[in-house]
Enzyme design. Structure first.
Site, PDB file in Angstrom:
ATOM      1  CG  ASP A   1     -53.268 -18.646  -4.575  1.00  0.00           C
ATOM      2  OD1 ASP A   1     -52.946 -17.514  -4.185  1.00  0.00           O
ATOM      3  OD2 ASP A   1     -52.478 -19.605  -4.600  1.00  0.00           O
TER       4      ASP A   1
ATOM      5  CG  HIS B   1     -49.178 -19.799  -2.858  1.00  0.00           C
ATOM      6  ND1 HIS B   1     -50.377 -19.113  -2.918  1.00  0.00           N
ATOM      7  CD2 HIS B   1     -48.495 -19.278  -1.823  1.00  0.00           C
ATOM      8  CE1 HIS B   1     -50.398 -18.212  -1.951  1.00  0.00           C
ATOM      9  NE2 HIS B   1     -49.274 -18.284  -1.267  1.00  0.00           N
TER      10      HIS B   1
HETATM   11  P1  NAI Z   1     -45.049 -14.293  11.438  1.00  0.00           P
HETATM   12  O1  NAI Z   1     -43.652 -13.807  11.420  1.00  0.00           O
HETATM   13  O2  NAI Z   1     -46.096 -13.408  12.016  1.00  0.00           O
HETATM   14  O3  NAI Z   1     -45.116 -15.688  12.219  1.00  0.00           O
HETATM   15  C1  NAI Z   1     -44.208 -16.722  12.012  1.00  0.00           C
HETATM   16  C2  NAI Z   1     -44.062 -17.458  13.315  1.00  0.00           C
HETATM   17  O4  NAI Z   1     -43.193 -18.568  13.091  1.00  0.00           O
HETATM   18  C3  NAI Z   1     -43.413 -16.594  14.435  1.00  0.00           C
HETATM   19  O5  NAI Z   1     -44.212 -16.653  15.609  1.00  0.00           O
HETATM   20  C4  NAI Z   1     -42.057 -17.266  14.650  1.00  0.00           C
HETATM   21  O6  NAI Z   1     -41.614 -17.194  15.998  1.00  0.00           O
HETATM   22  C5  NAI Z   1     -42.380 -18.701  14.247  1.00  0.00           C
HETATM   23  N1  NAI Z   1     -41.220 -19.519  13.931  1.00  0.00           N
HETATM   24  C6  NAI Z   1     -40.078 -19.178  13.287  1.00  0.00           C
HETATM   25  N2  NAI Z   1     -39.254 -20.237  13.224  1.00  0.00           N
HETATM   26  C7  NAI Z   1     -39.902 -21.270  13.813  1.00  0.00           C
HETATM   27  C8  NAI Z   1     -39.579 -22.620  14.050  1.00  0.00           C
HETATM   28  N3  NAI Z   1     -38.413 -23.160  13.676  1.00  0.00           N
HETATM   29  N4  NAI Z   1     -40.494 -23.396  14.702  1.00  0.00           N
HETATM   30  C9  NAI Z   1     -41.676 -22.882  15.092  1.00  0.00           C
HETATM   31  N5  NAI Z   1     -42.032 -21.606  14.902  1.00  0.00           N
HETATM   32  C10 NAI Z   1     -41.153 -20.810  14.260  1.00  0.00           C
HETATM   33  O7  NAI Z   1     -45.428 -14.713   9.935  1.00  0.00           O
HETATM   34  P2  NAI Z   1     -46.877 -14.961   9.308  1.00  0.00           P
HETATM   35  O8  NAI Z   1     -47.404 -13.702   8.753  1.00  0.00           O
HETATM   36  O9  NAI Z   1     -47.698 -15.720  10.279  1.00  0.00           O
HETATM   37  O10 NAI Z   1     -46.491 -15.893   8.052  1.00  0.00           O
HETATM   38  C11 NAI Z   1     -45.960 -17.189   8.240  1.00  0.00           C
HETATM   39  C12 NAI Z   1     -45.594 -17.815   6.908  1.00  0.00           C
HETATM   40  O11 NAI Z   1     -46.775 -18.026   6.117  1.00  0.00           O
HETATM   41  C13 NAI Z   1     -44.674 -16.949   6.040  1.00  0.00           C
HETATM   42  O12 NAI Z   1     -43.706 -17.780   5.447  1.00  0.00           O
HETATM   43  C14 NAI Z   1     -45.602 -16.384   4.990  1.00  0.00           C
HETATM   44  O13 NAI Z   1     -44.933 -16.046   3.803  1.00  0.00           O
HETATM   45  C15 NAI Z   1     -46.536 -17.550   4.781  1.00  0.00           C
HETATM   46  N6  NAI Z   1     -47.806 -17.223   4.130  1.00  0.00           N
HETATM   47  C16 NAI Z   1     -48.381 -18.184   3.341  1.00  0.00           C
HETATM   48  C17 NAI Z   1     -49.547 -17.940   2.658  1.00  0.00           C
HETATM   49  C18 NAI Z   1     -50.134 -19.012   1.791  1.00  0.00           C
HETATM   50  O14 NAI Z   1     -51.072 -18.699   1.030  1.00  0.00           O
HETATM   51  N7  NAI Z   1     -49.717 -20.255   1.856  1.00  0.00           N
HETATM   52  C19 NAI Z   1     -50.240 -16.654   2.767  1.00  0.00           C
HETATM   53  C20 NAI Z   1     -49.604 -15.721   3.658  1.00  0.00           C
HETATM   54  C21 NAI Z   1     -48.415 -16.002   4.303  1.00  0.00           C
END
Ligand code: NAI
Length: 356
Positions: A169, A202
């Site tokens: 942010d 957030h």
């Molecule tokens: P993605 O789907 O590309 O990657 C998520 C990964 O987590 C996948 O490789 C999946 O296999 C893995 N995963 C699922 N369950 C798991 C477990 N129990 N243990 C280990 N790995 C596991 O998703 P992306 O785009 O990387 O986003 C990840 C998270 O980050 C989402 O919840 C998203 O909303 C959040 N996010 C947070 C932001 C922030 O500002 N804090 C900004 C953008 C996204």
């Protein structure tokens, strides 16, 4: 290469094969060594439930010619990834698709975060590790994770070691302000963009950017500033929409998380006693008591909300003094028009997290 206890700094990425996890791991593999004194060494441990993907990412990254060693873990091998970790970064879970809010992710991601919390309590040294949570919805999942750790480690001040990463942010606020300033006709004096404090939570209206505290932003019109606030609050939607079903922000998020890790390095190497940053953290301990006097002061300004993103100091013991005075320094507009709705929404998000 397995991690040995003697290696200096261990950073673990949980969810390393995902969109954020891969980009973040690349940044850490390429940049971490340059942040360390020459006699210190860093190890990057990658864990994901997607076994093929994490094996591939580990092999791929391990060919990059930096002094950072890499190891990969999958399935029930999470213990190897977590043991001796100094920092655990969690971008594990599902991201948003168009039309979804961050809250829509809650049920599935809360389950994942609870199980990861149990593993962290089992394998990490809870008097040493810093846990940086990226998975959404941050507003509810930080309470979920803190509660889970507290259940496994009664009596330890684990709430001071969990940090919700809201840095994206501030990254967006800085970028959008810079663009607006250039559009308004001023020439930037340096390549360093202005830093904009962003507090609250957030998600949508819980995101409270404080442009009034940025020198130069006051030259912009009220309408421009209102547009900027809205764009920071809903900037994530621009990426979700542009990706059209393929997820949410990954590259900008990886950058933001990398900047956070970078800021922790001097603390981890012991070259400074404390660092500063803005994080979404617990302000109360497991008994409902303020974690310190500064948190008590902040609580009195924010209707007693037990979680809030605020500039704060971090020492080796975790969250230290929080900048309670920021509430007094913000403008009247920010207090009445931004903070007030933030507190209402955040209260609901926190209660939901605590009820899970
Ligand atoms: P993605 O789907 O590309 O990657 C998520 C990964 O987590 C996948 O490789 C999946 O296999 C893995 N995963 C699922 N369950 C798991 C477990 N129990 N243990 C280990 N790995 C596991 O998703 P992306 O785009 O990387 O986003 C990840 C998270 O980050 C989402 O919840 C998203 O909303 C959040 N996010 C947070 C932001 C922030 O500002 N804090 C900004 C953008 C996204």
């Amino acid at each position: 290469m397995p991690h040995s206890v003697n290696e200096d700094i261990k950073i673990t990425v949980v969810g390393a094969a995902g969109g954020i996890g891969q980009s973040l791991s690349l940044l850490l593999k390429t940049q971490l060594a340059s942040l360390l004194p020459s006699h210190r060494h860093a190890h990057l441990a990658l864990y994901d439930v997607n076994a093929d993907a994490v094996r591939g990412v580990t092999a791929d990254l391990s060919h990059i010619d930096t002094g950072v060693s890499v190891s990969g873990y999958e399935g029930d091998g999470i213990g190897g990834a977590l043991e001796h970790a100094d920092v655990v970064l969690i971008p594990a879970g599902v991201p948003r698709k168009p039309g979804m809010t961050r809250e829509d992710l809650l049920a599935i991601n809360a389950k994942i975060i609870k199980s990861l919390g149990a593993s962290i309590a089992k394998y990490c040294d809870l008097s040493k590790v810093f846990v940086l949570l990226i998975s959404n919805p941050i507003n509810s999942l930080v309470p979920v994770l803190v509660k889970e750790l507290e259940a496994h480690a009664p009596g330890l001040p684990v709430e001071r070691r969990v940090f919700g990463i809201t840095r994206l942010d501030a990254v967006r606020a800085s970028t959008f302000l810079h663009e607006a300033t250039v559009r308004a006709g001023s020439t930037p004096k340096s390549n360093t963009l202005p830093y904009v404090p962003v507090i609250g939570g957030h998600s949508g209206e819980t995101i409270v950017p404080l442009f009034s505290l940025v020198p130069g932003a006051s030259d912009l019109s009220k309408d421009t500033l209102k547009e900027l606030v809205h764009r920071v609050q809903y900037g994530g939607d621009e990426v979700v929409k542009a990706k059209n079903g393929a997820g949410s922000a990954t590259l900008s998020m990886a950058h933001a998380a990398y900047k956070v890790v970078e800021s922790f390095i001097p603390l981890l190497t012991g070259s400074v006693p404390s660092i500063e940053g803005t994080f979404y953290v617990a302000l109360q301990d497991s008994k409902g008591q303020p974690i310190n006097a500064s948190a008590q002061k902040l609580l009195s300004h924010i209707n007693g909300l037990p979680y809030f993103a605020v500039p704060l100091r971090v020492t080796s013991a975790g969250v230290d003094e929080v900048d309670a005075g920021i509430i007094e320094r913000m403008s009247l507009f920010e207090r009445e028009r931004l903070l007030a709705p933030c507190l209402g929404k955040l209260q609901g998000n926190i209660s939901t997290g605590l009820s899970l």
